[in-house]
Enzyme design. Structure first.
Site, short mmCIF file in Angstrom:
data_model
loop_
_atom_site.label_atom_id
_atom_site.label_comp_id
_atom_site.label_asym_id
_atom_site.label_seq_id
_atom_site.Cartn_x
_atom_site.Cartn_y
_atom_site.Cartn_z
N GLU A 65 69.67 70.02 2.97
CA GLU A 65 69.10 69.19 4.03
C GLU A 65 68.19 68.09 3.47
O GLU A 65 68.14 66.99 4.01
CB GLU A 65 68.34 70.08 5.03
CG GLU A 65 69.31 70.96 5.81
CD GLU A 65 68.65 72.13 6.53
OE1 GLU A 65 68.43 72.01 7.74
OE2 GLU A 65 68.36 73.15 5.87
N ARG A 105 64.53 86.37 15.87
CA ARG A 105 64.82 85.85 17.22
C ARG A 105 65.97 86.62 17.85
O ARG A 105 66.93 86.98 17.18
CB ARG A 105 65.19 84.37 17.15
CG ARG A 105 64.02 83.49 16.84
CD ARG A 105 64.42 82.03 16.74
NE ARG A 105 63.73 81.41 15.64
CZ ARG A 105 64.20 80.41 14.90
NH1 ARG A 105 65.37 79.88 15.17
NH2 ARG A 105 63.49 79.92 13.93
N ASN A 157 58.73 67.73 4.56
CA ASN A 157 59.01 68.63 5.68
C ASN A 157 57.68 69.30 6.06
O ASN A 157 57.23 70.21 5.37
CB ASN A 157 60.06 69.67 5.23
CG ASN A 157 60.47 70.60 6.34
OD1 ASN A 157 59.86 70.62 7.42
ND2 ASN A 157 61.49 71.39 6.10
N ARG A 206 61.43 65.19 7.83
CA ARG A 206 62.25 66.01 8.73
C ARG A 206 61.47 66.15 10.05
O ARG A 206 60.29 66.50 10.04
CB ARG A 206 62.45 67.39 8.12
CG ARG A 206 63.13 68.32 9.09
CD ARG A 206 63.15 69.73 8.59
NE ARG A 206 63.81 70.57 9.58
CZ ARG A 206 63.43 71.81 9.86
NH1 ARG A 206 62.41 72.36 9.24
NH2 ARG A 206 64.07 72.50 10.76
N HIS A 239 69.46 72.43 13.27
CA HIS A 239 70.12 72.47 11.95
C HIS A 239 71.16 71.36 11.81
O HIS A 239 72.12 71.49 11.04
CB HIS A 239 70.85 73.81 11.71
CG HIS A 239 69.97 75.01 11.72
ND1 HIS A 239 70.34 76.18 12.35
CD2 HIS A 239 68.77 75.26 11.17
CE1 HIS A 239 69.39 77.08 12.19
NE2 HIS A 239 68.43 76.55 11.48
#
Ligand code: AMP
Length: 402
Positions: free
Chosen positions: A385, A241, A7, A91, A180
């Site tokens: 993940e 965010r 990743n 990823r 996601h």
């Protein structure tokens, strides 16, 4: 079959090495501060002592070389040679409309990932650096890319289009993509398995709430709507965010404060959310502690976060005309029993009956936190993940071999 999962961020590289015979993790680690002075490599081999190394790592190529050296080191290593790594899975954040599933890396795949740089300017170039560095250091080893957006490519047009001039979609592919995806896919499948019910029959709402957060409506195993949009800014209130806001605020604030495009982007992505409202932190643990002490700003941040999450659950219940299962996952979803309780106690109209004791249990396995008689079953499912990336890589590579 050993698979290395990578990743890559712009200044970091996380890795995890799997033995796919039993899906065990042989080693994992992280390279931080790539391109800065004193980069840090933390290597965690299973069953051996962790190692931390501080050195100058100027680019991803060197980072991968160092990771491979750690994996094959006599003392801290877990492999005799890098030839024992059969494939690498990466990823990649944005797959645009090109990728509806994971894909083998070839010239065409790389061209498409590059064409998507505009849509994910921070993430896709970093993933590309990881892919190129892998090619250089492990020539001939098959690589697979797994996209955060791919699971959401099943969304119908009515869910993914914005009500703005169509020319913007035609010219620039401005639409909702979500994120996601690997996590929403993994936890919805795990929930059906846990409940021993066919995925095809279930209406599931998955809440991936960590530092970033998104909610997905999964009907019959496919994503029919999700809260993140063209970028990961839309939807829930997150650590830093803003999530949803009136788009007219952007030109208004830019005008009043004489902000540039970059500045307003940074304000909404890095200086908003829990951090902005609490004034203390983007970390839910600090917000919960602040609210418990009676700090009004932390209390407001906590209440807004829960309220907005609950509204999305209500909205997706309407989108699917019902819900059978709600799943909580990721850092906040897996660990904050308080937040789950607050959300669920405000959703009793759905026939949800919280099992308060079960909600407090901490475990690394999927678990039910409602009573067996609850009309909607609510589960906590730890996400993984990296494992999804390793499984997809394995499947695709076995496909070519066989
Ligand atoms: P993730 O992005 O999935 O790694 O989630 C990271 C976030 O999970 C952190 O920023 C925390 O806000 C949150 N988190 C982790 N542990 C807890 C906990 N015990 N209680 C509340 N929030 C937590």
């Amino acid at each position: 079959m050993n698979i290395l999962v990578i990743n890559s961020g712009s200044s970091s590289l996380k890795y995890q090495l799997y033995n796919m015979n039993d899906e065990s993790v042989l080693a994992k680690g992280l390279v931080e501060r790539i391109g800065m002075d004193s980069s840090i490599l933390t290597h965690k081999p299973t069953g051996k002592q962790d190692v931390t190394e501080v050195s100058e790592i100027l680019e991803h190529n060197t980072a991968i070389r160092k990771v491979l050296a750690c994996l094959t080191d006599k003392e801290h290593g877990v492999l005799a040679s890098i030839d024992e790594i059969n494939a690498v899975g990466h990823r990649v954040v944005h797959g645009g409309e090109f990728f509806k599933a994971s894909a083998l890396v070839d010239a065409d795949t790389k061209t498409k990932i590059r064409q998507l740089f505009d849509l994910a300017p921070l993430h896709n170039p970093a993933a590309m650096m990881g892919i190129t560095a892998t090619e250089v250091n492990m020539p001939g080893v098959p690589q697979v890319v797994v996209f955060d957006t791919a699971f959401h490519q099943t969304m119908p047009e009515k869910a993914f289009m914005y009500a703005i001039p169509r020319v913007l979609y035609n010219k620039y592919k401005v639409r909702r993509y979500g994120a996601h995806g690997t996590s929403h896919d993994f936890v919805s499948k795990a929930a059906a398995e846990y409940l021993e019910r066919p995925l095809e029959d279930l209406k599931i709402i998955t809440c991936h709430i960590g530092n970033g957060g998104s909610v997905t409506a999964v009907q019959g195993g496919i994503s029919v709507d999700t809260s993140m949009g063209m970028t990961p800014l839309e939807g829930l209130m997150m650590g830093t965010r803003s999530g949803d806001l009136d788009p007219a605020i952007v030109p208004y604030v830019m005008n009043k404060e004489e902000l540039s495009v970059g500045e307003v982007n940074s304000m909404l992505n890095k200086h908003s959310g829990l951090l902005a409202i609490s004034g203390i932190s983007s970390d839910m643990r600090d917000i919960e502690a602040g609210a418990e002490k009676g700090d009004p700003n932390s209390t407001l941040a906590y209440d807004m976060y829960e309220y907005r999450l609950r509204k999305y659950i209500g909205s997706y219940t309407a989108a699917m005309n019902g819900v059978d299962v709600i799943v909580f996952t990721a850092g906040v979803g897996e660990n904050s029993s308080k937040l789950r309780e607050k959300v669920l106690k405000n959703l009793t109209f759905l026939g949800i009956e919280l099992d308060e004791e079960a909600n407090k249990v901490r475990s690394g396995d999927p678990r039910r936190i409602t009573t067996v008689n609850s009309k909607v079953q609510v589960l906590v499912v730890p996400t993984n993940e990296e494992l999804v990336i390793a499984r997809d890589t394995n499947r695709i590579v076995q496909g070519i071999n066989g």
